[in-house]
Scaffold this active site. Structure first.
Site, PDB file in Angstrom:
ATOM      1  N   ASP A  56      55.603  39.846  16.432  1.00  0.00           N
ATOM      2  CA  ASP A  56      54.957  38.665  16.461  1.00  0.00           C
ATOM      3  C   ASP A  56      55.700  37.478  15.548  1.00  0.00           C
ATOM      4  OD1 ASP A  56      54.694  39.630  13.716  1.00  0.00           O
ATOM      5  OD2 ASP A  56      52.747  40.626  14.696  1.00  0.00           O
ATOM      6  N   ASP A  58      55.282  34.596  12.505  1.00  0.00           N
ATOM      7  CA  ASP A  58      54.418  33.939  11.581  1.00  0.00           C
ATOM      8  C   ASP A  58      55.292  32.608  11.131  1.00  0.00           C
ATOM      9  OD1 ASP A  58      52.703  36.208  11.728  1.00  0.00           O
ATOM     10  OD2 ASP A  58      53.858  37.443  10.182  1.00  0.00           O
ATOM     11  N   ASP A 153      57.204  40.832  -0.514  1.00  0.00           N
ATOM     12  CA  ASP A 153      57.273  42.298  -0.996  1.00  0.00           C
ATOM     13  C   ASP A 153      58.844  42.597  -1.113  1.00  0.00           C
ATOM     14  OD1 ASP A 153      57.887  42.180   1.718  1.00  0.00           O
ATOM     15  OD2 ASP A 153      56.096  43.864   2.221  1.00  0.00           O
TER      16      ASP A 153
END
EC number: 2.7.7.19
Length: 450
Positions: A56, A58, A153
């Site tokens: 996907d 983003d 992260d």
């Protein structure tokens, strides 16, 4: 960490717009044309740089969620912990996030974003909420592109592709870690894993899928904080478990999870059972089953969640059921009881949905019926909703143990020769010929003679 980003111009990186989803490009260009910063971010940039196909795409922007909503009629705002905009297309959803700050100066007192036209005064204020343990519960404080990159992260997930000039923007030395094949947290790993314990699972998943190594300080933090993984919500851990073991690298995930101490906290009783031997033999079937699953996923064959769980935990449940049978319980009841016991163990940690659990039980119960060839009404077995998964379970067990090959061959041949095309409901063909039953009339009683 550097405050000035490294900018990699178009000629020095391999990403081309032709590799990007057309819908993602539409979103990027509409944001840019309306005066907003718009980047591709996260895993899609990482995968494109590694020559992998992203699942996907983003987008991150300086536009607030309500500003994004004004630009796209097909936009839906979602989320409480992170306020996001989902742009819906026929075959794809593009997720758009506003650049987030590292933390507000006064948590909970950040300025509310402007209202969309016609919207009443009920929108949520952007807030940063942290639990007593330091876990982030809500994070809707908007910031700069740099802050947004540095609050992610891992360094390899903090790269951005700028649609304005097609460059790569690197605030966290992610390109270097990408070249070296290293998973490293941005900032202190103890702090980052305390903010969100699921990041430990993500570190394992990325290391397994990408074939990377976990940087030493990050690895030590996982070992130290592994017990805190149970602070994450049980439904979220279920979703993360599916991502882990259906990634195509499930066997490597399993080995890293056990080495890191995470597996023992995610599946405490099952892990204890794995450490014990049965009849003098260690429990190795889960590792072989995960290798089989990886082969299926790698070959483009889907593996459903019920089949995954049956293959991972089937041997354990079967052994528990065997103990109940020895105590005098009928076999079907024993399988159901053992399955209920396993679910009870896991419920506080990983919430397996009820419908999935029922399907797992059906797969295991069908093994008893498949062992009887042909048995009574084999055509009825083919009609069971879990037959294909039960047969796949048997196929895996044959590949792992070499047992049951005759039974497998019989059912594969029978299902191939007796598969019937689906029939439209109400035609009566699939139900056999219906015969109208004549209503029986009661006999008239003769009037009593007075």
């Amino acid at each position: 960490m550097k405050s000035e980003p490294v900018i990699i111009p178009r000629q020095d990186h391999p990403i081309s717009r032709s590799q990007v989803s057309p819908n993602a490009l539409r979103v990027l260009y509409r944001l840019k044309d309306n005066g907003h910063i718009a980047y591709l971010v996260g895993g899609c940039v990482r995968d494109l740089l590694l020559g992998r196909e992203p699942k996907d795409f983003d987008v991150a922007t300086d536009a607030t969620p309500n500003q994004v909503k004004r630009l796209f009629r097909n936009c839906r705002l979602v989320g409480r912990r992170f306020r996001l905009a989902h742009i819906h297309y026929q075959d794809e959803i593009i997720e758009v996030a506003t650049f987030r700050a590292m933390a507000p100066e006064e948590p909970g007192e950040a300025e509310a974003e402007p209202l969309a036209e016609g919207e009443v005064e009920r929108s949520r204020k952007p807030r940063h909420v942290v639990s007593d343990e330091g876990m982030v519960l809500r994070d809707n404080v908007f910031g700069t592109p740099e802050e947004d990159a540095l609050r992610r992260d891992f360094t390899v997930n903090a790269l951005a592709y700028n649609i304005a000039d097609f460059s790569i923007i690197d605030y966290a030395n992610g390109m270097e870690d990408l070249r070296r094949g290293v998973i490293r947290t941005i900032g202190d790993p103890v702090v980052r894993f305390t903010e969100d314990p699921v990041r430990m699972i993500r570190a394992v998943r990325f290391a397994a899928i990408l074939g990377f190594t976990v940087e030493e300080a990050t690895r030590r933090a996982v070992l130290e904080l592994a017990p805190t993984i149970t602070r994450a919500t049980a439904p979220r851990l279920y979703e993360e478990m599916l991502k882990l073991f259906l990634s195509g690298a499930g066997e490597r995930v399993y080995q890293i999870l056990r080495q890191a101490g995470l597996f023992a906290h995610l599946f405490p009783r099952f892990n204890g059972w794995l450490d014990r031997e049965s009849d003098g033999f260690p429990h190795l079937r889960i590792s072989k089953a995960l290798e089989w699953i990886d082969g299926q996923v790698g070959g483009g064959e889907p593996v459903s969640p019920p089949l995954l769980l049956a293959l991972m935990f089937g041997e354990y449940v079967e052994e528990l059921a065997g103990e109940l049978v020895s105590a005098g319980m009928p076999v079907p009841d024993a399988v159901s009881g053992a399955m209920a016991g396993f679910l009870g163990e896991q419920a506080p940690i990983i919430a397996i949905p009820h419908r999935i659990a029922l399907a797992v039980r059906e797969i295991l119960l069908l093994q008893l019926r498949l062992a009887k060839i042909p048995g009574k009404r084999p055509q009825g077995v083919l009609a069971r909703s879990s037959f294909a998964e039960a047969l796949a379970y048997l196929r895996c067990r044959c590949a792992v143990t070499g047992e049951g090959e005759k039974v497998l061959a019989w059912w594969e041949r029978y299902s191939r020769d007796n598969t019937m095309p689906p029939v439209e409901p109400g035609t009566g063909e699939s139900e056999g010929k219906a015969t109208k039953r004549r209503r029986r009339r009661g006999k008239r009683r003769k009037p009593a003679v007075s």
